[in-house]
Design a protein around this motif. Structure first.
Motif, PDB file in Angstrom:
ATOM      1  N   GLN A 129       2.767  -9.398 -20.099  1.00  0.00           N
ATOM      2  CA  GLN A 129       1.739  -9.771 -19.134  1.00  0.00           C
ATOM      3  C   GLN A 129       1.666  -8.740 -18.003  1.00  0.00           C
ATOM      4  O   GLN A 129       0.567  -8.411 -17.521  1.00  0.00           O
ATOM      5  CB  GLN A 129       2.017 -11.155 -18.562  1.00  0.00           C
ATOM      6  N   MET A 130       2.823  -8.224 -17.563  1.00  0.00           N
ATOM      7  CA  MET A 130       2.806  -7.204 -16.518  1.00  0.00           C
ATOM      8  C   MET A 130       2.106  -5.942 -16.996  1.00  0.00           C
ATOM      9  O   MET A 130       1.306  -5.335 -16.270  1.00  0.00           O
ATOM     10  CB  MET A 130       4.236  -6.901 -16.052  1.00  0.00           C
ATOM     11  N   GLN A 131       2.403  -5.540 -18.233  1.00  0.00           N
ATOM     12  CA  GLN A 131       1.749  -4.351 -18.771  1.00  0.00           C
ATOM     13  C   GLN A 131       0.250  -4.581 -18.925  1.00  0.00           C
ATOM     14  O   GLN A 131      -0.559  -3.688 -18.654  1.00  0.00           O
ATOM     15  CB  GLN A 131       2.358  -3.975 -20.121  1.00  0.00           C
ATOM     16  N   ARG A 132      -0.155  -5.785 -19.327  1.00  0.00           N
ATOM     17  CA  ARG A 132      -1.573  -6.081 -19.473  1.00  0.00           C
ATOM     18  C   ARG A 132      -2.285  -6.009 -18.118  1.00  0.00           C
ATOM     19  O   ARG A 132      -3.439  -5.570 -18.037  1.00  0.00           O
ATOM     20  CB  ARG A 132      -1.777  -7.452 -20.117  1.00  0.00           C
ATOM     21  N   ALA A 133      -1.600  -6.424 -17.051  1.00  0.00           N
ATOM     22  CA  ALA A 133      -2.196  -6.325 -15.715  1.00  0.00           C
ATOM     23  C   ALA A 133      -2.491  -4.870 -15.370  1.00  0.00           C
ATOM     24  O   ALA A 133      -3.507  -4.570 -14.729  1.00  0.00           O
ATOM     25  CB  ALA A 133      -1.272  -6.945 -14.675  1.00  0.00           C
ATOM     26  N   ASP A 192       0.802  -1.223   0.000  1.00  0.00           N
ATOM     27  CA  ASP A 192       0.000   0.000   0.000  1.00  0.00           C
ATOM     28  C   ASP A 192       0.832   1.269   0.000  1.00  0.00           C
ATOM     29  O   ASP A 192       0.343   2.343  -0.356  1.00  0.00           O
ATOM     30  CB  ASP A 192      -0.964   0.004   1.190  1.00  0.00           C
ATOM     31  N   LEU A 193       2.117   1.176   0.390  1.00  0.00           N
ATOM     32  CA  LEU A 193       2.940   2.375   0.523  1.00  0.00           C
ATOM     33  C   LEU A 193       4.166   2.336  -0.383  1.00  0.00           C
ATOM     34  O   LEU A 193       5.184   2.966  -0.082  1.00  0.00           O
ATOM     35  CB  LEU A 193       3.373   2.552   1.983  1.00  0.00           C
ATOM     36  N   VAL A 194       4.092   1.624  -1.482  1.00  0.00           N
ATOM     37  CA  VAL A 194       5.246   1.547  -2.376  1.00  0.00           C
ATOM     38  C   VAL A 194       5.436   2.881  -3.094  1.00  0.00           C
ATOM     39  O   VAL A 194       4.509   3.695  -3.229  1.00  0.00           O
ATOM     40  CB  VAL A 194       5.075   0.405  -3.410  1.00  0.00           C
ATOM     41  N   GLY A 195       6.662   3.088  -3.585  1.00  0.00           N
ATOM     42  CA  GLY A 195       7.002   4.357  -4.203  1.00  0.00           C
ATOM     43  C   GLY A 195       6.299   4.624  -5.506  1.00  0.00           C
ATOM     44  O   GLY A 195       6.233   5.779  -5.950  1.00  0.00           O
ATOM     45  N   VAL A 196       5.777   3.591  -6.156  1.00  0.00           N
ATOM     46  CA  VAL A 196       5.033   3.802  -7.402  1.00  0.00           C
ATOM     47  C   VAL A 196       3.785   4.632  -7.129  1.00  0.00           C
ATOM     48  O   VAL A 196       3.478   5.592  -7.846  1.00  0.00           O
ATOM     49  CB  VAL A 196       4.633   2.460  -8.050  1.00  0.00           C
ATOM     50  N   SER A 197       3.050   4.278  -6.083  1.00  0.00           N
ATOM     51  CA  SER A 197       1.765   4.912  -5.817  1.00  0.00           C
ATOM     52  C   SER A 197       1.812   5.953  -4.707  1.00  0.00           C
ATOM     53  O   SER A 197       0.965   6.845  -4.669  1.00  0.00           O
ATOM     54  CB  SER A 197       0.729   3.843  -5.450  1.00  0.00           C
ATOM     55  N   GLU A 251      -1.587   5.721 -16.042  1.00  0.00           N
ATOM     56  CA  GLU A 251      -0.453   6.345 -16.722  1.00  0.00           C
ATOM     57  C   GLU A 251       0.806   6.295 -15.863  1.00  0.00           C
ATOM     58  O   GLU A 251       1.899   6.018 -16.351  1.00  0.00           O
ATOM     59  CB  GLU A 251      -0.793   7.800 -17.069  1.00  0.00           C
ATOM     60  N   VAL A 252       0.645   6.544 -14.558  1.00  0.00           N
ATOM     61  CA  VAL A 252       1.799   6.457 -13.653  1.00  0.00           C
ATOM     62  C   VAL A 252       2.363   5.042 -13.648  1.00  0.00           C
ATOM     63  O   VAL A 252       3.588   4.834 -13.752  1.00  0.00           O
ATOM     64  CB  VAL A 252       1.393   6.878 -12.222  1.00  0.00           C
ATOM     65  N   GLN A 265      -5.507  -3.638 -17.635  1.00  0.00           N
ATOM     66  CA  GLN A 265      -6.806  -4.202 -17.261  1.00  0.00           C
ATOM     67  C   GLN A 265      -7.267  -3.782 -15.868  1.00  0.00           C
ATOM     68  O   GLN A 265      -8.341  -4.174 -15.430  1.00  0.00           O
ATOM     69  CB  GLN A 265      -6.750  -5.728 -17.341  1.00  0.00           C
ATOM     70  N   SER A 266      -6.460  -3.016 -15.172  1.00  0.00           N
ATOM     71  CA  SER A 266      -6.834  -2.608 -13.821  1.00  0.00           C
ATOM     72  C   SER A 266      -7.975  -1.598 -13.864  1.00  0.00           C
ATOM     73  O   SER A 266      -8.258  -0.990 -14.903  1.00  0.00           O
ATOM     74  CB  SER A 266      -5.632  -1.986 -13.104  1.00  0.00           C
ATOM     75  N   SER A 267      -8.621  -1.409 -12.738  1.00  0.00           N
ATOM     76  CA  SER A 267      -9.727  -0.455 -12.630  1.00  0.00           C
ATOM     77  C   SER A 267      -9.259   0.904 -12.131  1.00  0.00           C
ATOM     78  O   SER A 267     -10.083   1.744 -11.743  1.00  0.00           O
ATOM     79  CB  SER A 267     -10.796  -1.010 -11.676  1.00  0.00           C
ATOM     80  N   MET A 268      -7.952   1.145 -12.123  1.00  0.00           N
ATOM     81  CA  MET A 268      -7.447   2.455 -11.724  1.00  0.00           C
ATOM     82  C   MET A 268      -7.942   3.528 -12.685  1.00  0.00           C
ATOM     83  O   MET A 268      -8.262   3.242 -13.845  1.00  0.00           O
ATOM     84  CB  MET A 268      -5.915   2.459 -11.712  1.00  0.00           C
ATOM     85  N   ASN A 269      -7.974   4.758 -12.222  1.00  0.00           N
ATOM     86  CA  ASN A 269      -8.345   5.839 -13.131  1.00  0.00           C
ATOM     87  C   ASN A 269      -7.214   6.084 -14.134  1.00  0.00           C
ATOM     88  O   ASN A 269      -6.108   5.544 -14.007  1.00  0.00           O
ATOM     89  CB  ASN A 269      -8.720   7.112 -12.369  1.00  0.00           C
ATOM     90  N   GLU A 270      -7.505   6.894 -15.125  1.00  0.00           N
ATOM     91  CA  GLU A 270      -6.561   7.082 -16.226  1.00  0.00           C
ATOM     92  C   GLU A 270      -5.235   7.660 -15.738  1.00  0.00           C
ATOM     93  O   GLU A 270      -4.157   7.249 -16.196  1.00  0.00           O
ATOM     94  CB  GLU A 270      -7.186   8.011 -17.278  1.00  0.00           C
ATOM     95  N   GLU A 271      -5.289   8.583 -14.799  1.00  0.00           N
ATOM     96  CA  GLU A 271      -4.060   9.192 -14.296  1.00  0.00           C
ATOM     97  C   GLU A 271      -3.160   8.161 -13.629  1.00  0.00           C
ATOM     98  O   GLU A 271      -1.949   8.124 -13.867  1.00  0.00           O
ATOM     99  CB  GLU A 271      -4.412  10.307 -13.297  1.00  0.00           C
ATOM    100  N   ASN A 272      -3.716   7.303 -12.805  1.00  0.00           N
ATOM    101  CA  ASN A 272      -2.903   6.305 -12.102  1.00  0.00           C
ATOM    102  C   ASN A 272      -2.423   5.206 -13.044  1.00  0.00           C
ATOM    103  O   ASN A 272      -1.317   4.680 -12.874  1.00  0.00           O
ATOM    104  CB  ASN A 272      -3.688   5.720 -10.935  1.00  0.00           C
TER     105      ASN A 272
END
Length: 632
Positions: free
Chosen positions: A363-367, A314-319, A379-380, A370-377
């Motif tokens: 496969q990682m990119q497809r994950a 939940d606290l990784v540097g990506v998000s 993109e990140v 296919q996620s339900s994140m909003n467009e901004e996230n």
């Protein structure tokens, strides 16, 4: 045993930083909890061999995601099978309604007081019977959320429903939500932000799941909370997290908690698994994977090996670059730190693991797509994968070219030569060495005088050879003393061998540079070189080191009413350790810390006899202290 393994892991330098003031979503309260389950609220159970339940009309997961990677022999060091549970046969969001006392679950002062009966209904499976379970809050930091994470605990293993092959306890991760006094780390500005954080955490799990290495599976749930006492309902996103023992089983191992009756005294941390753990944590920019936090501990019983898997993202540097441990670093800054870590930890194992990751890049990119994140996230996350996979491709091309100084991405400048003919000439004293990458050797040439007392030690295993390359002395973990028989040039070799050393992702200089010492000593650090101190005498001693831990050994004979004092000068503190010669093997040494000034240590000599006394310098305090020890 768990505490011992925690220290073993910390000694191998996990690739994250223990920063003061950093908080985790589930920090450890003690070594056992931190290694095994920070929530401490799940009883591991064997999942058995039940037949998988029919997942119904759900859209199946892409079968390509469970196809083993075709790479060179030995490159896929840890390959995990698909889950047997219908919970993870689909990536569709699962619609679920749980009726329970959520008022109590989310407000009780303790986890033990939060439980109630729960009825679970699946709207995606028409005609399916409701499922009953106990529900109880869990988590540490997230226990303070408005919507607490929770576990469903079943009276028996489920067979013919969505929870089959998940044992008797299943954990849910929730969106948190506002609560008075919620920490700034967890608090969000809106419900949308809370749910986006949950989706980003789930996406990290989904990305790692594509690699078929030890990593927990997840399934998004659109969860309707029906509060039974009030009749109120709310619907929010959550996700189900695979039980740790289920992951261990499908990865050919057992969860550490399940090893009842197994002698684990000879189990050691698997070096290849440690490289993989570091690589995965650094790949997702996880700075909370140190000191046993956010790790699942497993065992390969046949190989007597301990393997760790990361979790809690939940606290990784990506998000969450705003999280205190991430220090606001950009993806580009984290990529540069990752490039440095790769360069310092290059090994065949690392190159093989990277090759496997690159084979699953699509496969990682497809994950992410296919996620339900909003467009901004999204993109990140896509930019993160592009930067990091690009780096891994560039670094993978370094294999076989790591000795070429014209390739800075690949090459690590060596601080000292590896052989006697390239050894660094030094005088007796103290130096720093940097033992990286794995297999590095640092060699020193030093002139010593015959029949002079020397001691050697430090934070790296050492071997001392004479001019004919005969081994003269060696030290690993404690100071060792010796007297050379001839005057001449000697060669001190510092190395960790082929051990797969891993370093912190953003190391401080003192984490990379390890001190070693070879110095003329006034008192030896062994029985053969110990100084005999008779009653009525005063033993004078000096600690010769500025960075290290000098040990001065004495042999004393004490009567029934021994009066022993140590007067410590020019330093803050030290330590004295006393062992009675001829004592039973299970009799532990007595010890006491010394403060500057007069220290009465007579109580350490409780009965008449001959004693070995060690007067020990404390690492990192004022250097070169001195003392007087008197025996009356």
């Amino acid at each position: 045993m768990n505490q011992e393994r925690l220290f073993t892991l910390a000694a191998l330098l996990l690739p994250t930083l223990a920063l003061s003031g950093a908080c985790s979503s589930e920090p450890p309260n003690n070594p056992k909890e931190s290694i095994l389950d920070p929530g401490g609220d799940e009883t591991p159970v064997d999942n058995g061999d039940e037949a998988p339940a029919d997942p119904g009309d759900e859209t199946p997961a892409d079968p390509g995601d469970e196809t083993p990677v075709d790479t060179s022999p030995g490159s896929q060091l840890f390959t995990c099978d698909a889950s047997k549970s219908p919970m993870f046969k689909s990536r569709d969001v699962l619609n679920m309604r749980i009726s329970a006392d959520f008022t109590k679950l989310n407000s009780a002062p303790t986890k033990e007081e939060s439980g109630s009966q729960a009825v679970i209904e699946l709207s995606d499976q028409s005609g399916a019977a409701p499922i009953t379970a106990n529900i109880i809050a869990r988590g540490v930091s997230r226990f303070h959320c408005g919507f607490r994470p929770f576990s469903l605990k079943f009276e028996e293993k489920q067979k013919d429903n969505i929870f089959a092959h998940l044992g008797k306890s299943v954990k849910f991760v929730t969106h948190c939500g506002d609560r008075e006094g919620l920490s700034p780390t967890l608090k969000a500005d809106s419900l949308e932000t809370y749910e986006q954080r949950l989706l980003m955490e789930d996406t990290v799990y989904q990305v790692l799941d594509q690699l078929q290495v030890p990593s927990l599976k997840t399934r998004l749930v659109r969860l309707t909370y029906h509060d039974a006492p009030t009749g109120k309902e709310e619907t929010h996103l959550a996700f189900v997290r695979e039980p740790e023992d289920e992951m261990a089983e499908r990865c050919g191992m057992e969860e550490w908690e399940d090893l009842s009756g197994v002698d684990t005294s000879q189990f050691k941390v698997d070096q290849h698994g440690l490289v993989l753990l570091n690589l995965l944590n650094d790949f997702v920019i996880q700075y909370d994977g140190i000191d046993g936090k956010n790790l699942v501990m497993m065992a390969d019983v046949d190989r007597k090996a301990i393997v760790y898997a990361p979790y809690d993202f939940d606290l990784v540097g990506v998000s969450r670059p705003d999280y205190v441990a991430n220090e606001g670093r950009t993806l580009e800054q984290n990529r540069d730190a990752f490039a440095d870590w790769l360069r310092r930890n290059q090994s065949p194992t690392l190159f093989h693991q990277i090759e496997s990751m690159l084979a699953r890049a699509d496969q990682m990119q497809r994950a992410v797509d296919q996620s339900s994140m909003n467009e901004e996230n999204r993109e990140v996350f896509s930019r993160w994968l592009s930067l990091y996979l690009g780096l891994l491709r560039d670094f993978h091309a370094c294999e076989g070219h790591t000795d070429d100084p014209s390739q800075p991405l690949c090459h690590v400048e060596d601080d000292h030569g590896n052989r006697p003919d390239s050894a660094s000439a030094v005088d007796p004293g103290e130096w720093s060495v940097r033992i990286e990458p794995p297999g590095d050797v640092d060699m020193f040439a030093v002139d010593l005088q015959a029949n002079t007392l020397y001691s050697l030690g430090g934070r790296v295993p050492l071997e001392l050879f004479d001019a004919q390359q005969n081994l003269v002395a060696s030290a690993s973990g404690r100071t060792v003393s010796f007297k050379p028989s001839q005057t001449g040039t000697y060669y001190l070799r510092a190395s960790l061998g082929e051990q797969l050393v891993t370093s912190p992702l953003l190391p401080r200089p003192d984490e990379l540079d390890r001190y070693i010492s070879l110095y003329a000593d006034d008192h030896g650090a062994s029985l053969e070189t110990a100084t005999t101190l008779a009653a009525g005498e005063a033993g004078e001693g000096t600690w010769e080191l500025a960075k290290g831990e000098d040990e001065d050994w004495f042999l004393v004979s004490a009567g029934a009413s021994a009066n022993v004092h140590v007067v410590l000068r020019d330093t803050d503190t030290g330590r004295i350790e006393v062992s009675r010669r001829g004592a039973p093997a299970d009799e532990l040494p007595l010890e006491e810390y010394l403060l500057e000034g007069d220290n009465d240590v007579s109580w350490l000599f409780e009965q008449p006899g001959e004693y070995v006394v060690r007067v020990i310098q404390m690492l990192g305090l004022r250097a070169n202290g001195s003392y007087t020890m008197t025996l009356q």
